[in-house]
Design a protein around this motif. Structure first.
Motif, PDB file in Angstrom:
ATOM      1  N   GLY A 273     -26.490  -5.618   8.212  1.00  0.00           N
ATOM      2  CA  GLY A 273     -25.942  -5.758   6.867  1.00  0.00           C
ATOM      3  C   GLY A 273     -24.549  -5.172   6.768  1.00  0.00           C
ATOM      4  O   GLY A 273     -24.284  -4.085   7.281  1.00  0.00           O
ATOM      5  N   VAL A 274     -23.648  -5.893   6.125  1.00  0.00           N
ATOM      6  CA  VAL A 274     -22.285  -5.424   5.868  1.00  0.00           C
ATOM      7  C   VAL A 274     -21.903  -5.806   4.446  1.00  0.00           C
ATOM      8  O   VAL A 274     -22.439  -6.767   3.884  1.00  0.00           O
ATOM      9  N   GLN A 275     -20.978  -5.063   3.859  1.00  0.00           N
ATOM     10  CA  GLN A 275     -20.464  -5.473   2.556  1.00  0.00           C
ATOM     11  C   GLN A 275     -19.429  -6.565   2.781  1.00  0.00           C
ATOM     12  O   GLN A 275     -18.535  -6.438   3.621  1.00  0.00           O
ATOM     13  N   GLY A 276     -19.542  -7.663   2.036  1.00  0.00           N
ATOM     14  CA  GLY A 276     -18.628  -8.789   2.183  1.00  0.00           C
ATOM     15  C   GLY A 276     -17.196  -8.444   1.812  1.00  0.00           C
ATOM     16  O   GLY A 276     -16.938  -7.541   1.018  1.00  0.00           O
ATOM     17  N   SER A 277     -16.260  -9.156   2.419  1.00  0.00           N
ATOM     18  CA  SER A 277     -14.817  -8.995   2.157  1.00  0.00           C
ATOM     19  C   SER A 277     -14.318  -7.600   2.494  1.00  0.00           C
ATOM     20  O   SER A 277     -13.426  -7.070   1.831  1.00  0.00           O
ATOM     21  N   THR A 278     -14.897  -6.984   3.524  1.00  0.00           N
ATOM     22  CA  THR A 278     -14.461  -5.659   3.966  1.00  0.00           C
ATOM     23  C   THR A 278     -14.060  -5.720   5.437  1.00  0.00           C
ATOM     24  O   THR A 278     -14.346  -6.681   6.150  1.00  0.00           O
ATOM     25  N   ILE A 279     -13.407  -4.638   5.899  1.00  0.00           N
ATOM     26  CA  ILE A 279     -13.045  -4.562   7.309  1.00  0.00           C
ATOM     27  C   ILE A 279     -14.287  -4.514   8.188  1.00  0.00           C
ATOM     28  O   ILE A 279     -14.265  -4.984   9.330  1.00  0.00           O
ATOM     29  N   HIS A 280     -15.391  -3.998   7.651  1.00  0.00           N
ATOM     30  CA  HIS A 280     -16.622  -3.915   8.448  1.00  0.00           C
ATOM     31  C   HIS A 280     -17.230  -5.302   8.649  1.00  0.00           C
ATOM     32  O   HIS A 280     -17.774  -5.599   9.714  1.00  0.00           O
ATOM     33  N   ALA A 281     -17.117  -6.149   7.628  1.00  0.00           N
ATOM     34  CA  ALA A 281     -17.580  -7.531   7.759  1.00  0.00           C
ATOM     35  C   ALA A 281     -16.744  -8.272   8.802  1.00  0.00           C
ATOM     36  O   ALA A 281     -17.284  -8.997   9.652  1.00  0.00           O
ATOM     37  N   ALA A 282     -15.425  -8.081   8.764  1.00  0.00           N
ATOM     38  CA  ALA A 282     -14.541  -8.736   9.732  1.00  0.00           C
ATOM     39  C   ALA A 282     -14.790  -8.214  11.146  1.00  0.00           C
ATOM     40  O   ALA A 282     -14.793  -8.977  12.124  1.00  0.00           O
ATOM     41  N   TYR A 283     -15.026  -6.928  11.264  1.00  0.00           N
ATOM     42  CA  TYR A 283     -15.302  -6.285  12.558  1.00  0.00           C
ATOM     43  C   TYR A 283     -16.611  -6.825  13.151  1.00  0.00           C
ATOM     44  O   TYR A 283     -16.677  -7.181  14.340  1.00  0.00           O
ATOM     45  N   ALA A 284     -17.650  -6.917  12.328  1.00  0.00           N
ATOM     46  CA  ALA A 284     -18.932  -7.451  12.787  1.00  0.00           C
ATOM     47  C   ALA A 284     -18.791  -8.904  13.216  1.00  0.00           C
ATOM     48  O   ALA A 284     -19.354  -9.331  14.240  1.00  0.00           O
TER      49      ALA A 284
ATOM     50  N   LEU B  54     -23.796  -1.685   9.025  1.00  0.00           N
ATOM     51  CA  LEU B  54     -22.511  -1.285   9.598  1.00  0.00           C
ATOM     52  C   LEU B  54     -21.583  -0.968   8.439  1.00  0.00           C
ATOM     53  O   LEU B  54     -21.327  -1.826   7.586  1.00  0.00           O
ATOM     54  N   ALA B  55     -21.108   0.274   8.377  1.00  0.00           N
ATOM     55  CA  ALA B  55     -20.304   0.693   7.233  1.00  0.00           C
ATOM     56  C   ALA B  55     -19.424   1.869   7.613  1.00  0.00           C
ATOM     57  O   ALA B  55     -19.474   2.379   8.735  1.00  0.00           O
ATOM     58  N   ASP B  56     -18.614   2.305   6.657  1.00  0.00           N
ATOM     59  CA  ASP B  56     -17.806   3.503   6.807  1.00  0.00           C
ATOM     60  C   ASP B  56     -18.728   4.707   7.025  1.00  0.00           C
ATOM     61  O   ASP B  56     -19.769   4.834   6.383  1.00  0.00           O
ATOM     62  N   SER B  57     -18.345   5.592   7.927  1.00  0.00           N
ATOM     63  CA  SER B  57     -19.214   6.723   8.268  1.00  0.00           C
ATOM     64  C   SER B  57     -19.504   7.631   7.082  1.00  0.00           C
ATOM     65  O   SER B  57     -20.617   8.157   6.958  1.00  0.00           O
ATOM     66  N   VAL B  58     -18.522   7.810   6.181  1.00  0.00           N
ATOM     67  CA  VAL B  58     -18.790   8.713   5.057  1.00  0.00           C
ATOM     68  C   VAL B  58     -19.754   8.077   4.056  1.00  0.00           C
ATOM     69  O   VAL B  58     -20.536   8.772   3.401  1.00  0.00           O
ATOM     70  N   ALA B  59     -19.732   6.752   3.940  1.00  0.00           N
ATOM     71  CA  ALA B  59     -20.704   6.071   3.089  1.00  0.00           C
ATOM     72  C   ALA B  59     -22.105   6.208   3.695  1.00  0.00           C
ATOM     73  O   ALA B  59     -23.099   6.372   2.973  1.00  0.00           O
TER      74      ALA B  59
ATOM     75  N   PHE C 183       0.828  -1.203   0.000  1.00  0.00           N
ATOM     76  CA  PHE C 183       0.000   0.000   0.000  1.00  0.00           C
ATOM     77  C   PHE C 183       0.861   1.251   0.000  1.00  0.00           C
ATOM     78  O   PHE C 183       1.967   1.259   0.556  1.00  0.00           O
ATOM     79  N   SER C 184       0.322   2.305  -0.587  1.00  0.00           N
ATOM     80  CA  SER C 184       0.905   3.625  -0.431  1.00  0.00           C
ATOM     81  C   SER C 184       0.643   4.099   0.990  1.00  0.00           C
ATOM     82  O   SER C 184      -0.048   3.428   1.766  1.00  0.00           O
ATOM     83  N   ARG C 185       1.135   5.273   1.338  1.00  0.00           N
ATOM     84  CA  ARG C 185       0.744   5.889   2.593  1.00  0.00           C
ATOM     85  C   ARG C 185      -0.758   6.195   2.513  1.00  0.00           C
ATOM     86  O   ARG C 185      -1.338   6.253   1.428  1.00  0.00           O
ATOM     87  N   SER C 186      -1.413   6.398   3.642  1.00  0.00           N
ATOM     88  CA  SER C 186      -2.854   6.613   3.622  1.00  0.00           C
ATOM     89  C   SER C 186      -3.208   7.994   3.085  1.00  0.00           C
ATOM     90  O   SER C 186      -2.459   8.957   3.247  1.00  0.00           O
ATOM     91  N   TYR C 187      -4.363   8.074   2.424  1.00  0.00           N
ATOM     92  CA  TYR C 187      -4.865   9.361   1.950  1.00  0.00           C
ATOM     93  C   TYR C 187      -6.196   9.731   2.611  1.00  0.00           C
ATOM     94  O   TYR C 187      -6.726  10.815   2.374  1.00  0.00           O
ATOM     95  N   ALA C 188      -6.747   8.851   3.443  1.00  0.00           N
ATOM     96  CA  ALA C 188      -7.998   9.141   4.145  1.00  0.00           C
ATOM     97  C   ALA C 188      -8.098   8.239   5.364  1.00  0.00           C
ATOM     98  O   ALA C 188      -7.559   7.135   5.376  1.00  0.00           O
ATOM     99  N   ASN C 189      -8.802   8.727   6.372  1.00  0.00           N
ATOM    100  CA  ASN C 189      -8.994   7.913   7.569  1.00  0.00           C
ATOM    101  C   ASN C 189     -10.241   8.400   8.313  1.00  0.00           C
ATOM    102  O   ASN C 189     -10.294   9.539   8.767  1.00  0.00           O
ATOM    103  N   GLY C 190     -11.256   7.553   8.390  1.00  0.00           N
ATOM    104  CA  GLY C 190     -12.493   7.915   9.073  1.00  0.00           C
ATOM    105  C   GLY C 190     -13.071   6.711   9.801  1.00  0.00           C
ATOM    106  O   GLY C 190     -12.771   5.569   9.450  1.00  0.00           O
ATOM    107  N   PRO C 191     -13.906   6.929  10.817  1.00  0.00           N
ATOM    108  CA  PRO C 191     -14.478   5.834  11.597  1.00  0.00           C
ATOM    109  C   PRO C 191     -15.647   5.147  10.904  1.00  0.00           C
ATOM    110  O   PRO C 191     -16.141   5.624   9.879  1.00  0.00           O
ATOM    111  N   ASN C 192     -16.087   4.035  11.490  1.00  0.00           N
ATOM    112  CA  ASN C 192     -17.293   3.357  10.997  1.00  0.00           C
ATOM    113  C   ASN C 192     -18.505   3.807  11.820  1.00  0.00           C
ATOM    114  O   ASN C 192     -18.400   4.673  12.688  1.00  0.00           O
TER     115      ASN C 192
END
Length: 281
Positions: free
Chosen positions: A160-171, A203-208, A105-114
């Motif tokens: 509901g969570v999107q599959g194969s995402t950090i939110h799915a793993a978190y849930a 359960l999703a990214d807050s900006v979504a 990965f490159s360095r991060s360009y965004a960071n927000g909570p769920n």
């Protein structure tokens, strides 16, 4: 969705030497999901748009390369990169240790909570921790304490969570056995089921979630719950790159640094998310 013809990589002008090897690029092929508004989405006319489309084009200008951006289904986006169907991923992808086993990965360009998206009339609308953000790296005990406090409310509920995402793993990690965790191929799909009353929360990214709240069908919904970052949720969102493509990673790192320093990423974040989620360090 449009798929862009594969072209060869070459750096304009002289080669960049990394670790004794040289890499040349004049066109960078970038994959995005095209179904994760406002990060990236496909308009009714079939055009890709969103925060990351604007960002990708800006970064490519800074790198003095041509961008070709294509849509790729989320569940095949990392395999497509490792199979060399494209050169980079810019698709709201969080930097996590698990993903770093397969790609760089490159360095991060965004960071927000769920967060959770629920109906205002739902018992879940009174969820403890609403408005608070916790970091799983520095506040693990505090985070897990508030998550324990919301479990009684979630018991027997469908999330509901999107599959194969950090939110799915978190849930899966924190709510398995408490709630019915349902995975969807896209965020649009779980939003549809929430609006139809087939699930109790998303359960999703807050900006979504903020993007969803701007739609007429979600005027009677609200974002609740403790927001979390860090730990298994990753170190922010970055550009996914093959491990061997060190020269390209360096180019993206330098371009992102430049876009952070001059405020471009903050301006794009406010434009698309109504809040600045650019990393502060």
């Amino acid at each position: 969705m449009k798929f862009v013809k594969t072209v060869s990589l070459a750096i304009v002008g002289s080669a960049l030497a990394i670790g004794g090897a040289s890499a040349q690029t004049k066109t960078v092929k970038i994959a995005t999901e095209g179904a994760y508004a406002p990060w990236n989405f496909t308009t009714p006319a079939g055009k890709l748009d969103g925060f990351e489309i604007d960002l990708a084009n800006d970064l490519c200008k800074r790198m003095k390369v041509k961008c070709e951006i294509k849509a790729q289904d989320w569940d095949g986006i990392i395999p497509g990169l490792t199979a060399k169907k494209y050169d980079a991923i810019i698709a709201g992808m969080s930097i996590t240790p698990e993903r770093q086993k397969a790609i760089s990965f490159s360095r991060s360009y965004a960071n927000g909570p769920n967060g959770f998206l629920v109906a205002k009339t739902s018992p879940l609308a009174q969820m403890p921790g609403t408005g608070q953000t916790y970091n799983l790296d520095t506040q693990k005990a505090e985070t897990e304490k508030v998550l324990e406090a919301i479990k009684p409310l979630l018991k027997g509920k469908a999330i509901g969570v999107q599959g194969s995402t950090i939110h799915a793993a978190y849930a899966e990690k924190y709510f398995k056995g408490v709630a019915d965790i349902r995975e969807y191929k896209t965020t649009e799909a779980h939003d549809l089921d929430l609006a139809a009353g087939r699930i109790d929360a998303v359960l999703a990214d807050s900006v979504a979630i903020v993007e969803s709240l701007g739609k007429p069908e979600f005027k009677d919904y609200v974002m609740v719950g403790p927001g979390a970052t860090g730990g298994m949720l990753g170190d922010g969102v970055g550009v996914g790159i093959r491990k061997e493509d060190a020269a390209l990673r360096k180019m993206f790192d330098e371009a992102i640094d430049s876009a952070l320093k001059d405020g471009t990423i903050s301006k794009l974040a406010v434009k698309w998310f109504k809040v600045d989620i650019a990393p502060k360090s």
